[in-house]
Write a protein that holds these residues in place. Sequence first.
Motif, mmCIF file in Angstrom:
data_model
loop_
_atom_site.group_PDB
_atom_site.id
_atom_site.type_symbol
_atom_site.label_atom_id
_atom_site.label_comp_id
_atom_site.label_asym_id
_atom_site.label_seq_id
_atom_site.Cartn_x
_atom_site.Cartn_y
_atom_site.Cartn_z
ATOM 1 N N GLY A 68 -117.431 0.025 22.304
ATOM 2 C CA GLY A 68 -116.611 -1.041 21.738
ATOM 3 C C GLY A 68 -116.844 -1.302 20.260
ATOM 4 N N GLU A 69 -117.863 -0.673 19.667
ATOM 5 C CA GLU A 69 -118.175 -0.853 18.248
ATOM 6 C C GLU A 69 -117.232 -0.013 17.388
ATOM 7 O OE1 GLU A 69 -121.931 0.566 15.493
ATOM 8 O OE2 GLU A 69 -122.356 -0.118 17.531
ATOM 9 N N LYS A 103 -110.695 10.921 29.017
ATOM 10 C CA LYS A 103 -110.535 9.550 29.490
ATOM 11 C C LYS A 103 -110.087 8.738 28.275
ATOM 12 C CE LYS A 103 -112.154 8.157 33.222
ATOM 13 N NZ LYS A 103 -112.772 8.032 34.460
ATOM 14 N N TYR A 104 -109.418 7.620 28.527
ATOM 15 C CA TYR A 104 -108.809 6.831 27.455
ATOM 16 C C TYR A 104 -109.254 5.378 27.508
ATOM 17 C CZ TYR A 104 -105.729 10.828 26.901
ATOM 18 O OH TYR A 104 -105.248 12.086 26.671
ATOM 19 N N THR A 105 -109.142 4.715 26.342
ATOM 20 C CA THR A 105 -109.405 3.278 26.273
ATOM 21 C C THR A 105 -108.070 2.551 26.110
ATOM 22 O OG1 THR A 105 -109.526 3.173 23.865
ATOM 23 C CG2 THR A 105 -111.573 3.735 25.028
ATOM 24 N N LYS A 106 -108.091 1.256 26.372
ATOM 25 C CA LYS A 106 -106.882 0.448 26.171
ATOM 26 C C LYS A 106 -106.562 0.318 24.686
ATOM 27 C CE LYS A 106 -107.242 -2.042 30.475
ATOM 28 N NZ LYS A 106 -107.681 -3.231 31.178
ATOM 29 N N LEU A 112 -118.204 6.032 31.326
ATOM 30 C CA LEU A 112 -116.954 6.783 31.470
ATOM 31 C C LEU A 112 -116.134 6.256 32.645
ATOM 32 C CD1 LEU A 112 -118.213 10.435 30.905
ATOM 33 C CD2 LEU A 112 -116.762 9.106 29.354
ATOM 34 N N ASP A 113 -116.821 5.736 33.667
ATOM 35 C CA ASP A 113 -116.130 5.226 34.853
ATOM 36 C C ASP A 113 -115.254 4.017 34.533
ATOM 37 O OD1 ASP A 113 -117.417 7.206 36.287
ATOM 38 O OD2 ASP A 113 -119.007 5.879 36.993
ATOM 39 N N GLU A 114 -115.552 3.329 33.411
ATOM 40 C CA GLU A 114 -114.792 2.139 33.024
ATOM 41 C C GLU A 114 -113.525 2.492 32.244
ATOM 42 O OE1 GLU A 114 -117.630 -0.299 30.879
ATOM 43 O OE2 GLU A 114 -119.155 0.154 32.382
ATOM 44 N N LEU A 115 -113.369 3.768 31.884
ATOM 45 C CA LEU A 115 -112.226 4.190 31.065
ATOM 46 C C LEU A 115 -111.057 4.601 31.949
ATOM 47 C CD1 LEU A 115 -114.180 6.234 28.374
ATOM 48 C CD2 LEU A 115 -113.475 3.844 28.288
ATOM 49 N N LEU A 116 -109.906 4.780 31.316
ATOM 50 C CA LEU A 116 -108.665 5.090 32.018
ATOM 51 C C LEU A 116 -108.433 6.596 32.123
ATOM 52 C CD1 LEU A 116 -106.421 2.561 30.030
ATOM 53 C CD2 LEU A 116 -107.473 2.173 32.265
#
Length: 117
Positions: A46-47, A3-6, A104-108
């Motif tokens: 986010g840290e 999974k990826y972050t912005k 994890l559900d909040e990731l892309l």
Amino acid sequence: MKKYTKTHEWIDTETGKVGVSNYAQEQLGDIVYVELPAVGKEVKKGERIVSLESVKAAGDVYAPVSGKIVAVNDKVNATPELINQDPEGEGWLVQIEMSNPAELDELLTEDEYKATL
């Protein structure tokens, strides 16, 4: 599965390994220095967890999920170019034991991430 972050981090949803995306390493250029956190450190989603320095820029890597750092990839300390050569494989940075896997559900997904580039 990854999974990826912005902000261009990836996490392996099974192992908790974290690194930067291929796009991120391309933007940074040749990475020459890596500052990894201590094993055992508790991190919040986010840290900032890792600092990277390249020949043209410095960049921070942020925790995609909350948890505890259970391993760091010492190979990238000795050979920072591994991040350029294999950013989503041997160039992983840290391994996080997730305290809240629901994050994890909040990731892309990979397709959603690629659509943001």
